[in-house]
Design a protein around this motif. Structure first.
Motif, PDB file in Angstrom:
ATOM      1  N   SER A   1       1.102  -0.970  -0.272  1.00  0.00           N
ATOM      2  CA  SER A   1      -0.536   0.596   0.344  1.00  0.00           C
ATOM      3  C   SER A   1       0.772   1.310   0.016  1.00  0.00           C
ATOM      4  CB  SER A   1      -1.038  -0.118   1.485  1.00  0.00           C
ATOM      5  OG  SER A   1      -1.945  -1.075   1.669  1.00  0.00           O
ATOM      6  N   GLN A   2       1.941   1.545   0.648  1.00  0.00           N
ATOM      7  CA  GLN A   2       2.947   1.881   1.125  1.00  0.00           C
ATOM      8  C   GLN A   2       3.685   2.258  -0.283  1.00  0.00           C
ATOM      9  OE1 GLN A   2       4.965   0.830   4.005  1.00  0.00           O
ATOM     10  NE2 GLN A   2       4.044   2.462   5.469  1.00  0.00           N
ATOM     11  N   LEU A   3       3.636   1.543  -0.898  1.00  0.00           N
ATOM     12  CA  LEU A   3       4.832   1.415  -2.435  1.00  0.00           C
ATOM     13  C   LEU A   3       3.295   2.218  -3.639  1.00  0.00           C
ATOM     14  CD1 LEU A   3       7.356   0.761  -3.659  1.00  0.00           C
ATOM     15  CD2 LEU A   3       5.874  -1.584  -3.779  1.00  0.00           C
ATOM     16  N   GLU A   4       2.116   1.063  -3.232  1.00  0.00           N
ATOM     17  CA  GLU A   4       1.524   1.813  -4.077  1.00  0.00           C
ATOM     18  C   GLU A   4       1.326   3.523  -4.033  1.00  0.00           C
ATOM     19  OE1 GLU A   4      -3.147   0.931  -5.323  1.00  0.00           O
ATOM     20  OE2 GLU A   4      -2.829   0.902  -3.253  1.00  0.00           O
ATOM     21  N   ALA A   5       1.757   4.259  -2.844  1.00  0.00           N
ATOM     22  CA  ALA A   5       0.819   5.559  -2.539  1.00  0.00           C
ATOM     23  C   ALA A   5       2.152   6.052  -3.255  1.00  0.00           C
ATOM     24  CB  ALA A   5       0.810   5.658  -1.592  1.00  0.00           C
ATOM     25  N   ALA A   6       3.449   6.226  -2.979  1.00  0.00           N
ATOM     26  CA  ALA A   6       4.398   6.319  -3.150  1.00  0.00           C
ATOM     27  C   ALA A   6       4.716   6.821  -4.719  1.00  0.00           C
ATOM     28  CB  ALA A   6       5.727   5.607  -3.107  1.00  0.00           C
ATOM     29  N   THR A   7       4.350   5.470  -5.975  1.00  0.00           N
ATOM     30  CA  THR A   7       4.699   5.945  -7.257  1.00  0.00           C
ATOM     31  C   THR A   7       3.470   5.794  -8.184  1.00  0.00           C
ATOM     32  OG1 THR A   7       4.430   3.274  -6.961  1.00  0.00           O
ATOM     33  CG2 THR A   7       6.502   3.693  -6.890  1.00  0.00           C
ATOM     34  N   GLY A   8       3.224   5.688  -7.410  1.00  0.00           N
ATOM     35  CA  GLY A   8       1.097   5.803  -8.454  1.00  0.00           C
ATOM     36  C   GLY A   8       0.787   4.772  -8.943  1.00  0.00           C
TER      37      GLY A   8
END
Length: 281
Positions: free
Chosen positions: A4-11
């Motif tokens: 989820s954090q990776l999704e938020a950081a990269t879009g």
């Protein structure tokens, strides 16, 4: 960080992140206590690189090769630039034609003149490049659909099959995952699933030799690259992919004043042999 954090950081959506993992572009570590994926700063930067290359429409396999160090980024960009420049030439011709027709009402349209202009542009190379590009696309699809290779040693047990498949993958710089080890193994190579079997063929030798034959489990996936090509042209291109070497030799026989019947006999007799040999790498 978690997904989820990776999704938020990269879009990039979780679904796409999972897809890139499945294709071997991203290999996060696992937490030993709960077996959850843990993404590092390196994974974050890798994902950003993937996002850049995907925005440039670089194929997944080429991205994998770049990330694995099997292909240099400048070489990939050079090919992509040539592809985009060719597409730009086609678009420029279409844009110019639209500009010429902007002030033309339907009743004043001279279709014969416009068609002649279009045909002149095609004669400059548009049709030729279209044929060449279609041939390349069909050839790639056929190579992906099925391939064969001669093993280096005996293949008498499942572990022999596994050894030879990994050897072939290493020689061709491909990423291989065995999902079912047997005498009819199932495996993924560069994200494409195949089944394999052993056959015996003559291949010009006085006695049959073992050949490992691999076929896509979902061959319709290979056709996606050629969907834009008409069925008739696709049929012709497949014929050329399989028998081009035979046709060239037959043409040589005809041009060197050999009897026409000899060339025809050669095509009929040697065609299947040359095709099967061309599929063995």
């Amino acid at each position: 960080m978690n997904i989820s954090q990776l999704e938020a950081a990269t879009g990039i959506t979780k679904q796409n992140i999972r897809f890139y993992e499945k294709k071997g572009l991203l290999r996060p570590a696992r937490n030993e206590e709960n077996n959850y994926r843990e993404y590092s700063a390196f994974d974050l930067e890798t994902l950003k690189i993937i996002k850049v290359l995907r925005k440039l429409d670089v194929p997944i396999e080429e991205i994998r090769e770049v990330l694995a160090g099997e292909e240099r980024l400048p070489a990939v960009m050079e090919r992509k630039l040539a592809e985009l420049q060719e597409r730009q030439r086609e678009l420029d011709a279409g844009i110019e034609m639209c500009k010429n027709l902007l002030g033309t009402e339907l009743e004043n349209l001279n279709a014969d003149r416009v068609l002649e202009q279009m045909e002149q542009e095609e004669r400059k190379g548009g049709v030729f490049m279209s044929i060449v590009n279609d041939f390349k696309a069909v050839n790639r699809a056929e190579e992906k659909r099925s391939f064969s290779f001669a093993p280096a040693g005996e293949v008498c047990a499942p572990e022999d099959f596994t050894r030879e498949l990994f050897r072939y993958a290493d020689e061709n710089h491909a990423h291989l995952v065995i999902t079912k080890e047997s005498m009819y193994p199932v495996f993924e190579m560069d994200g494409v699933e195949y089944t394999a079997r052993r056959e015996y063929r003559h291949l010009g030798a006085p006695f049959p030799v073992a050949v490992i034959c691999c076929d896509m489990t979902s061959p319709e996936e290979a056709d996606r690259e050629t969907e834009r090509i008409s069925p008739a042209r696709r049929f012709v291109m497949r014929f050329l992919v399989r028998y081009l070497a035979v046709l060239l030799i037959a043409a040589f026989l005809v041009l060197t004043a050999r009897p026409l019947w000899l060339a025809a006999l050669f095509v009929v007799a040697a065609g299947p042999f040359v095709y099967w040999n061309s599929r063995v790498r």
